[in-house]
Design an enzyme around this catalytic site. Structure first.
Site, PDB file in Angstrom:
ATOM      1  N   CYS A 151       0.820  -1.379   0.097  1.00 39.93           N
ATOM      2  CA  CYS A 151      -0.170   0.146   0.090  1.00 39.93           C
ATOM      3  C   CYS A 151       0.869   1.435  -0.107  1.00 39.93           C
ATOM      4  CB  CYS A 151      -0.963   0.215   0.980  1.00 39.93           C
ATOM      5  SG  CYS A 151      -1.883  -1.374   1.467  1.00 39.93           S
ATOM      6  N   ARG A 206       3.550   0.298  -5.373  1.00 36.90           N
ATOM      7  CA  ARG A 206       3.265  -0.476  -3.867  1.00 36.90           C
ATOM      8  C   ARG A 206       1.733  -1.163  -3.815  1.00 36.90           C
ATOM      9  NH1 ARG A 206       6.886   1.315  -0.110  1.00 36.90           N
ATOM     10  NH2 ARG A 206       5.616   0.613   1.466  1.00 36.90           N
ATOM     11  N   TRP A 244      -2.865  -2.327  -1.717  1.00 37.58           N
ATOM     12  CA  TRP A 244      -2.632  -3.949  -1.861  1.00 37.58           C
ATOM     13  C   TRP A 244      -3.197  -4.920  -0.913  1.00 37.58           C
ATOM     14  CZ3 TRP A 244      -0.268  -8.181  -0.076  1.00 37.58           C
ATOM     15  CH2 TRP A 244      -0.225  -9.335  -0.950  1.00 37.58           C
ATOM     16  N   ASN A 261      -0.933   1.433   5.844  1.00 40.73           N
ATOM     17  CA  ASN A 261      -0.078   0.417   5.463  1.00 40.73           C
ATOM     18  C   ASN A 261       0.539  -0.762   6.107  1.00 40.73           C
ATOM     19  OD1 ASN A 261       2.135  -0.901   3.701  1.00 40.73           O
ATOM     20  ND2 ASN A 261       3.375   0.886   3.972  1.00 40.73           N
ATOM     21  N   GLY A 262       0.171  -1.815   6.174  1.00 45.80           N
ATOM     22  CA  GLY A 262       0.642  -2.786   6.885  1.00 45.80           C
ATOM     23  C   GLY A 262      -0.344  -3.754   7.478  1.00 45.80           C
ATOM     24  N   GLU A 281      14.919 -16.846 -12.179  1.00 45.16           N
ATOM     25  CA  GLU A 281      14.690 -15.458 -12.133  1.00 45.16           C
ATOM     26  C   GLU A 281      13.735 -15.258 -13.573  1.00 45.16           C
ATOM     27  OE1 GLU A 281      14.445 -13.090 -10.394  1.00 45.16           O
ATOM     28  OE2 GLU A 281      14.569 -11.257 -11.936  1.00 45.16           O
ATOM     29  N   LYS A 325      10.190 -13.588 -13.763  1.00 49.02           N
ATOM     30  CA  LYS A 325       9.691 -12.546 -14.400  1.00 49.02           C
ATOM     31  C   LYS A 325       8.276 -12.805 -15.470  1.00 49.02           C
ATOM     32  CE  LYS A 325      11.669 -10.722 -12.622  1.00 49.02           C
ATOM     33  NZ  LYS A 325      11.892  -9.785 -11.695  1.00 49.02           N
ATOM     34  N   GLU A 355       5.242 -13.278 -13.050  1.00 47.39           N
ATOM     35  CA  GLU A 355       4.705 -12.068 -12.626  1.00 47.39           C
ATOM     36  C   GLU A 355       4.128 -10.898 -13.444  1.00 47.39           C
ATOM     37  OE1 GLU A 355       7.816 -10.426  -9.406  1.00 47.39           O
ATOM     38  OE2 GLU A 355       8.776 -10.476 -11.472  1.00 47.39           O
ATOM     39  N   HIS A 380      13.870 -35.949 -12.564  1.00 44.98           N
ATOM     40  CA  HIS A 380      13.247 -36.520 -11.498  1.00 44.98           C
ATOM     41  C   HIS A 380      11.934 -35.929 -11.172  1.00 44.98           C
ATOM     42  CE1 HIS A 380      17.084 -38.232 -10.182  1.00 44.98           C
ATOM     43  NE2 HIS A 380      17.766 -37.112 -10.871  1.00 44.98           N
ATOM     44  N   LYS A 428       5.325  -3.398  -5.277  1.00 45.12           N
ATOM     45  CA  LYS A 428       6.791  -3.543  -5.461  1.00 45.12           C
ATOM     46  C   LYS A 428       7.517  -3.702  -4.299  1.00 45.12           C
ATOM     47  CE  LYS A 428      10.495  -2.045  -7.415  1.00 45.12           C
ATOM     48  NZ  LYS A 428      10.800  -2.935  -8.662  1.00 45.12           N
TER      49      LYS A 428
END
Lengths: 612, 612
Positions: B2, B27, B74, B100-101, B485, B489, B492, B508, B607
């Site tokens: 947030c 955010r 968020w 925020n939290g 990574e 990407k 996301e 496996h 973010k």
């Protein structure tokens, strides 16, 4: 991968070889073939698909022979088709080979042979090897066994091979490096196979061939020599495997049978080792090395696939109970680094089959750096069991289903016993907790039984998600590796893309995948991270994900929050993975069955991965 | 997560707050709202969706006010909708809050308040907090700032809050614990925000509020006190952020801009630190602690998401160059265990924002056990940078795109410099290799530039795979974390289920997913594991998977073997991830754009993750 069988003696070779191949289908099943030698010459029959497809192909053919060999394949070079199936002929068709492994320098060898006029029918590395043997024999006029030896000295890679020649109907030549090979010694007859299961109906006397050894059976005699031609005395031992252990016993699939065997297999893995009322815990195979384990400064665990997951569980347990830092490495990654192994470091290698090529190579590397190696294997006498300094067998009994289930819980049980032993010796565990955990371990099989009683409920949930395209599995702490294992099971047998994550990592990326089509399995048992997992569930529900929660029985908070709850009995946090993994095994099994998958032989896979 | 913004002064609050919220959308952006106080009273306007949706909603309304605050959300508790959006009113509508939290004990507080007659409009924890503040004020007849302080003493969780009251149009009350809050000090005006970006247009003088501090702005004065009411002197500092650094500069998306900035950002991360021709390497922030790093017995790296991947790359580099055993831990897992930290152990914490809640908590835990903590952060003055003993900033410049790109390469560069410094000090690296790597590092930005010149080709490949449902990314050694990574990407920003694996682990289990519909990205650069990766490619091709290979330029063997080759320049193995990750960033970007995704603000994500 790949399974190989060969026979020479007085029986009909073809049905015997085919039956043996079926036992070995866990090692690969994308194509199969046999070679038979009789008055008609050396004939090869092969077929893309399973051994049953080959059998159909052979029906009605005249195939009398008392020497033959067969192969069931897991493709490494060249796609699975009739041509790439084994056995492969040499250029002149007088030799045939079956091969399990990879010839890494096959491209160079092949180029040279093509220059010399060889023509190849397949894209396989194996065909190159038999042409190469033929070329050596032709060029040097030596015996076939000498040509095999010379050829193998040039080869880079891993192999178990059997070679037959049209010129000698009493002769089988075999060799191994890196891939397993067992020779059964009967009365005037010999058997060869990738493991003992095709052999035990006929004889319990077996010889495990060692790396760099060549076995020659000729005129009813077995001779073993090394690649550099030193003769060795084959060590004949009794194999302790009973036939019923490798049959299905009324279950639809081996996997289901093995899931339901877990109360017994977990008990078996503790049998003679744990006596809770006396506070007694002894692992025989560890006795001489327990001090070394307890005083180690650092433990490195190596494994692949499910065994790697068992290693991750063990990491938490060793660190918590014995206060020794643990690092868990993919065997395949470990072996190609220059890993740091210091004095008083201990390596624990985990492998169901005890034949996993990458794990075996990791052990050799760690050994060369002076580490003490402990093994946790299921197959007695396997290569890894023999390569380690000490260890503990899991005693889960033969596991035939390609997706590992009872081997995982037995591995975790044995690793827990190892951690408890080390903690006790080191004095990092209180006597109370030690006794409590032993008692809970003894009570565990009954609790697993209770989870299994809920199979019908899990089947109903599986039905609802039969056509899901993706799945996410989330857990924290000890249940994080369980999430990975649950996802792997589903992936392996249903071909649904399932992925495991530590629950709190989800919001660093994977949560973007969540929408109303995404089923999310949370392992949300009542332990120290329960409240945090509940927060993560709310984050998923806020994005309309469909949540299946594995919860501790009697739990009420989750009922209203998630879509489906699967209850499991309460156990100590440390032992939770042994219980929480069971519903995930069942969920994967039922989803795969409802999708019509071949559960015991999922596509592309093989049970024991003896190539890199 | 947030983002929060507040203003009091002489300007129009509403457009200022909205503009600030847009800067903070990284955010969170699932809903947004503003509260404005004027002659009409305290009015809240809020809307599901992005700030732009809110703006549309507000168009044409009479919104004159010189005090106001706003929030972009968020979701943690309660799905994203108009009602759950912030600000939230108190029961009587005279107070409003942005938060925020997470308030972890909100359920208990809520129950008590309901019993006292409070009615709640939303499912949020934040609404509970403002009702709780109101209840305290009503019950004890104290001032609002006193009520806020008392309430926060009862609260378990993390927060940055701003509270407004209808009774005082000059007053803003803010507090923080765990979530960031910056106060801008202007001429007779004050700004508050989650970071400095909404503020720098107006003033460069800022105060970073500390945990457990409450800031009260009233009648043009700023007062800061602790939760237990000790007054402190706010430390005003200059923020060094320029406006153009936080705008798009001609690119379609921040992410693309940031990908293309990498030649510069990598150079920036080395600026003043590396002089290859003089064999010179100095990391100023490490100077007093370099001996400690070089002589450490074990390094534990903690991070989340992309930072965790940077840690995995660093593991290989530190172990190889400095011969120090490294363990990489998910911050969220590390903090809830009882981790083993011994004397001479070092912890490295990696975080772009420097505000990641789990990483911050992991640092506090490690500190409490006596470890020395090094930080690798991008945001100067961030909480993590302040909580560590030593560290090195990545100097990548502000990263706005939610999917991290230039921060990753800057992290890897800085970690490489740290490993090189330690190796040099420890004497485990030859002077030749040391100088070679420094020279290759200096040459790196030009090579990254070269990869970026190939963007069109990658766009063409992306076009072909636009509608893929799944992706697998495989690599070995240093390229294994790059595979993770690359998959992250794609996950996301395109919402395609992509998964990374060490290439050899595929057999496996995950290989069961391979069929003709499955694209597989191999990082198959010419390094020590190249031959093994080629074997893995053949295993995939044998199952008809479609292979995209990232290969070293001039490579010919792969051209005939795989479907698409993306060439990248040759660099030393150790530096390969810095080059090989670039095409994967571009591939993810173009696939997402072609699927019509909101690349800079992917769904469900934020973010910087300042909740657990």
């Amino acid at each position: 991968m790949c399974g190989i069988v060969a026979y020479v003696g007085h029986r009909e070779a073809c049905p015997l070889v085919l039956k043996g191949l079926k036992r070995l289908e866990y090692r690969g099943y994308d194509s199969a073939g046999v070679a038979l030698l009789n008055g008609e010459g050396l004939n090869v029959y092969k077929k893309k698909g399973k051994v049953a497809d080959l059998e159909k192909e052979l029906a009605g053919k005249e195939l009398t022979a008392t020497i033959g060999m067969g192969h069931t394949r897991w493709a490494t070079h060249g796609e699975p088709n009739d041509i790439n199936a084994h056995p492969h002929y040499s250029d002149n068709g007088k030799l045939a080979i079956i091969h399990n492994g990879i010839i890494e320098n096959y491209a160079t060898l092949k180029e040279n042979l093509i220059r010399k006029g060889h023509e190849f029918r397949s894209q396989t590395d194996s065909e190159v090897l038999i042409h190469f043997i033929e070329e050596i024999q032709k060029h040097t006029c030596c015996s076939l066994e000498e040509a095999v030896r010379q050829a193998l000295q040039e080869v880079v890679g891993a192999y178990a091979i059997v070679v037959m020649s049209e010129d000698d109907p009493t002769q089988l030549i075999a060799a191994r490096k890196g891939s397993p090979l067992v020779i059964g010694v009967g009365d005037g007859e010999f058997f060869m196979a990738s493991d003992a299961t095709p052999i035990i109906e006929y004889t319990k006397d077996v010889v495990y061939l060692n790396d760099y050894e060549v076995a020659v059976i000729k005129d009813g005699e077995l001779k073993v020599m090394t690649l550099d031609n030193t003769q060795t005395t084959p060590y004949i031992q009794k194999v302790e495997l009973e036939l019923e252990a490798i049959e299905k016993g009324g279950f639809d699939h081996f996997m289901l049978k093995e899931i339901f065997e877990q109360p017994r297999s977990i008990a078996d893995s503790m049998r003679g080792r744990v006596k809770a009322d006396e506070g007694h815990l002894v692992l025989g195979g560890l006795r001489d090395y327990l001090d070394q384990l307890a005083s180690s400064k650092r433990i490195v665990i190596v494994g692949c696939g499910t065994s790697w997951h068992a290693g991750l569980v063990a990491e938490y347990i060793f660190e918590e109970l014995a206060r020794i830092p643990v690092e868990v490495e993919y065997a395949s990654e470990f072996r190609y680094r220059n890993p740091i192994i210091a004095e008083r470091d201990v390596v624990i290698a985990i492998s169901q089959s005890g034949e996993t090529a990458d794990t075996l190579a990791a052990i050799e590397l760690a050994k060369s750096k002076g580490a003490t190696i402990f093994g946790v294997c299921n197959v007695v006498g396997s290569s890894i069991a023999r390569a380690t300094h000490a260890g503990a067998y899991t005693h889960a009994g033969p596991e035939i289903g390609v997706a590992s289930t009872k081997a995982f819980t037995a591995q975790v049980t044995v690793l827990t016993l190892m951690a408890l032993s080390a903690a006790k010796r080191k004095g990092t565990i209180s006597d109370t907790l030690f006794r409590q955990l032993l008692a809970e371990l003894e009570a565990l099989p009954a609790k697993v039984e209770k989870v299994l009683e809920g199979a019908e409920r899990i089947k109903e949930i599986a039905y609802i998600f039969t056509y899901a395209r993706n799945f996410i599995y989330l857990g924290r702490g000890l249940n994080f590796p369980v999430a990975l294992e649950g996802a792997l099971k589903l992936k392996e047998i249903s071909y649904i893309h399932a992925e495991g994550y530590p629950a709190a990592e989800m919001k660093h990326g994977p949560i973007a995948l969540i929408d109303e089509d995404m089923p999310v399995v949370f392992i949300a048992t009542k332990d120290s991270s329960y409240e945090k997992v509940v927060s993560n569930i709310q984050e998923v529900k806020a994005r309309k994900g469909r949540v299946i929660a594995i919860a501790t029985e009697g739990e009420t908070q989750l009922q209203s929050m998630v879509d489906f709850v699967i209850e499991i009995p309460k156990v100590h946090d440390i032992l939770m993975p042994l219980i929480s993994v069971i519903p995930l095994q069942l969920l994967a099994y039922y989803v795969a069955v409802m999708r019509g998958r071949n559960v015991d032989q999922p596509r592309n896979l093989a049970k024991s991965v003896t190539v890199e």
